[in-house]
Design a protein around this motif. Structure first.
Motif, PDB file in Angstrom:
ATOM      1  N   LEU A  52     -10.171  -2.420   6.507  1.00  0.00           N
ATOM      2  CA  LEU A  52     -10.230  -3.842   6.149  1.00  0.00           C
ATOM      3  C   LEU A  52      -9.674  -4.105   4.756  1.00  0.00           C
ATOM      4  O   LEU A  52      -9.136  -5.178   4.491  1.00  0.00           O
ATOM      5  CB  LEU A  52     -11.674  -4.345   6.223  1.00  0.00           C
ATOM      6  N   SER A  53      -9.774  -3.142   3.860  1.00  0.00           N
ATOM      7  CA  SER A  53      -9.280  -3.337   2.493  1.00  0.00           C
ATOM      8  C   SER A  53      -7.755  -3.488   2.435  1.00  0.00           C
ATOM      9  O   SER A  53      -7.232  -4.033   1.473  1.00  0.00           O
ATOM     10  CB  SER A  53      -9.718  -2.175   1.608  1.00  0.00           C
ATOM     11  N   ARG A  54      -7.037  -3.032   3.451  1.00  0.00           N
ATOM     12  CA  ARG A  54      -5.569  -3.157   3.497  1.00  0.00           C
ATOM     13  C   ARG A  54      -5.113  -4.435   4.186  1.00  0.00           C
ATOM     14  O   ARG A  54      -3.951  -4.807   4.098  1.00  0.00           O
ATOM     15  CB  ARG A  54      -4.961  -1.972   4.238  1.00  0.00           C
ATOM     16  N   ILE A  55      -6.038  -5.124   4.881  1.00  0.00           N
ATOM     17  CA  ILE A  55      -5.660  -6.283   5.708  1.00  0.00           C
ATOM     18  C   ILE A  55      -5.673  -7.552   4.879  1.00  0.00           C
ATOM     19  O   ILE A  55      -6.627  -7.835   4.162  1.00  0.00           O
ATOM     20  CB  ILE A  55      -6.618  -6.414   6.910  1.00  0.00           C
ATOM     21  N   ARG A  56      -4.599  -8.319   4.998  1.00  0.00           N
ATOM     22  CA  ARG A  56      -4.515  -9.641   4.364  1.00  0.00           C
ATOM     23  C   ARG A  56      -5.065 -10.702   5.296  1.00  0.00           C
ATOM     24  O   ARG A  56      -5.833 -11.554   4.901  1.00  0.00           O
ATOM     25  CB  ARG A  56      -3.068  -9.964   4.000  1.00  0.00           C
ATOM     26  N   SER A  57      -4.660 -10.657   6.573  1.00  0.00           N
ATOM     27  CA  SER A  57      -5.156 -11.611   7.567  1.00  0.00           C
ATOM     28  C   SER A  57      -4.843 -11.107   8.968  1.00  0.00           C
ATOM     29  O   SER A  57      -3.946 -10.308   9.181  1.00  0.00           O
ATOM     30  CB  SER A  57      -4.546 -12.999   7.348  1.00  0.00           C
ATOM     31  N   VAL A  58      -5.644 -11.621   9.923  1.00  0.00           N
ATOM     32  CA  VAL A  58      -5.464 -11.297  11.339  1.00  0.00           C
ATOM     33  C   VAL A  58      -5.207 -12.608  12.063  1.00  0.00           C
ATOM     34  O   VAL A  58      -6.039 -13.509  12.037  1.00  0.00           O
ATOM     35  CB  VAL A  58      -6.713 -10.605  11.927  1.00  0.00           C
ATOM     36  N   TYR A  59      -4.040 -12.728  12.692  1.00  0.00           N
ATOM     37  CA  TYR A  59      -3.641 -13.941  13.401  1.00  0.00           C
ATOM     38  C   TYR A  59      -3.877 -13.753  14.897  1.00  0.00           C
ATOM     39  O   TYR A  59      -3.323 -12.829  15.495  1.00  0.00           O
ATOM     40  CB  TYR A  59      -2.158 -14.248  13.162  1.00  0.00           C
ATOM     41  N   PHE A  60      -4.696 -14.615  15.497  1.00  0.00           N
ATOM     42  CA  PHE A  60      -4.875 -14.626  16.947  1.00  0.00           C
ATOM     43  C   PHE A  60      -3.763 -15.496  17.510  1.00  0.00           C
ATOM     44  O   PHE A  60      -3.722 -16.702  17.246  1.00  0.00           O
ATOM     45  CB  PHE A  60      -6.247 -15.198  17.320  1.00  0.00           C
ATOM     46  N   VAL A  61      -2.855 -14.889  18.264  1.00  0.00           N
ATOM     47  CA  VAL A  61      -1.627 -15.567  18.669  1.00  0.00           C
ATOM     48  C   VAL A  61      -1.546 -15.742  20.179  1.00  0.00           C
ATOM     49  O   VAL A  61      -2.228 -15.055  20.938  1.00  0.00           O
ATOM     50  CB  VAL A  61      -0.391 -14.787  18.166  1.00  0.00           C
ATOM     51  N   ARG A  62      -0.688 -16.676  20.573  1.00  0.00           N
ATOM     52  CA  ARG A  62      -0.415 -16.871  22.003  1.00  0.00           C
ATOM     53  C   ARG A  62       0.603 -15.854  22.494  1.00  0.00           C
ATOM     54  O   ARG A  62       0.493 -15.323  23.596  1.00  0.00           O
ATOM     55  CB  ARG A  62       0.115 -18.296  22.221  1.00  0.00           C
ATOM     56  N   ASP A  63       1.636 -15.608  21.680  1.00  0.00           N
ATOM     57  CA  ASP A  63       2.711 -14.670  22.018  1.00  0.00           C
ATOM     58  C   ASP A  63       3.002 -13.794  20.802  1.00  0.00           C
ATOM     59  O   ASP A  63       2.718 -14.177  19.672  1.00  0.00           O
ATOM     60  CB  ASP A  63       3.987 -15.418  22.400  1.00  0.00           C
ATOM     61  N   PHE A  64       3.606 -12.654  21.044  1.00  0.00           N
ATOM     62  CA  PHE A  64       3.983 -11.746  19.963  1.00  0.00           C
ATOM     63  C   PHE A  64       5.332 -12.124  19.367  1.00  0.00           C
ATOM     64  O   PHE A  64       6.220 -11.299  19.217  1.00  0.00           O
ATOM     65  CB  PHE A  64       4.024 -10.298  20.452  1.00  0.00           C
ATOM     66  N   ASP A  65       5.511 -13.386  19.003  1.00  0.00           N
ATOM     67  CA  ASP A  65       6.765 -13.832  18.391  1.00  0.00           C
ATOM     68  C   ASP A  65       6.798 -13.415  16.929  1.00  0.00           C
ATOM     69  O   ASP A  65       5.805 -12.983  16.357  1.00  0.00           O
ATOM     70  CB  ASP A  65       6.904 -15.360  18.481  1.00  0.00           C
ATOM     71  N   ASP A  66       7.973 -13.598  16.315  1.00  0.00           N
ATOM     72  CA  ASP A  66       8.101 -13.276  14.903  1.00  0.00           C
ATOM     73  C   ASP A  66       7.440 -14.315  14.009  1.00  0.00           C
ATOM     74  O   ASP A  66       7.016 -14.008  12.906  1.00  0.00           O
ATOM     75  CB  ASP A  66       9.581 -13.135  14.533  1.00  0.00           C
ATOM     76  N   ASP A  67       7.375 -15.567  14.452  1.00  0.00           N
ATOM     77  CA  ASP A  67       6.833 -16.635  13.617  1.00  0.00           C
ATOM     78  C   ASP A  67       5.343 -16.818  13.890  1.00  0.00           C
ATOM     79  O   ASP A  67       4.937 -17.698  14.614  1.00  0.00           O
ATOM     80  CB  ASP A  67       7.596 -17.938  13.821  1.00  0.00           C
ATOM     81  N   PHE A  68       4.531 -15.950  13.291  1.00  0.00           N
ATOM     82  CA  PHE A  68       3.100 -16.026  13.527  1.00  0.00           C
ATOM     83  C   PHE A  68       2.383 -16.812  12.438  1.00  0.00           C
ATOM     84  O   PHE A  68       1.284 -17.293  12.652  1.00  0.00           O
ATOM     85  CB  PHE A  68       2.488 -14.623  13.668  1.00  0.00           C
TER      86      PHE A  68
END
Length: 162
Positions: A52-68
């Protein structure tokens, strides 16, 4: 009594690290913030352990696109969603606004899970660990306040009785 196997609860996520490197995979959101390191299941079926110390954020996404990441990082006006309107400031100085449920117990976890201001972006929710934040500001409380019913009014006495 029938015992059924639990349904798969893994959601599509993109995990962004402090150095802006990202990992795509699947994650069980029920244990998010409780377990360190984070157990990410990659699309190839391998388990990736990320502290967790390395993580900036976790995005729950609809698709694995580049623009998350959301294009808008702040609300243009007061949000319509009920809850607490927050501004998160990251360690690198960037900020992100979002709405969290109006529940103080959920804010006592190891991170904050927000709904971003851009509802049309690829990310539905964003989890930010406490270790990635330098400041959290409550900008407002959005929603209908529960009010006590008004006390019954006493009729005004008449001055002249007929």
């Amino acid at each position: 009594m029938k015992l059924r196997a639990p349904a798969s609860t893994h959601k599509k996520v993109i995990v962004e690290l402090h150095d802006r490197k990202s990992f795509r995979g699947y994650l069980n959101p029920s244990r998010l913030g409780e377990l360190d390191p984070l157990d990410l299941l990659t699309p190839e079926g391998e388990h990736e352990q990320i502290p967790l110390s390395r993580i900036r954020s976790v995005y729950f996404v609809r698709d694995f696109d580049d623009d998350f990441e959301p294009e808008r990082r702040a609300f243009l006006s007061r949000p319509k969603l009920d809850g607490l309107w927050l501004r998160l400031r990251f360690l690198d100085g960037q900020s992100l606004e979002g709405v969290v449920p109006n529940d103080l117990l959920s804010l006592l976890d190891n991170g904050i899970q927000i709904t971003p201001p851009d509802l049309n972006c690829n990310a539905d929710r964003i989890f930010v660990p406490r270790s990635a934040l330098s400041e959290v500001t409550v900008l407002g409380v959005v929603g209908i306040a529960r009010r006590k019913p008004a006390a019954p009014t006493i009729p005004q006495p008449t001055l002249f009785n007929e």
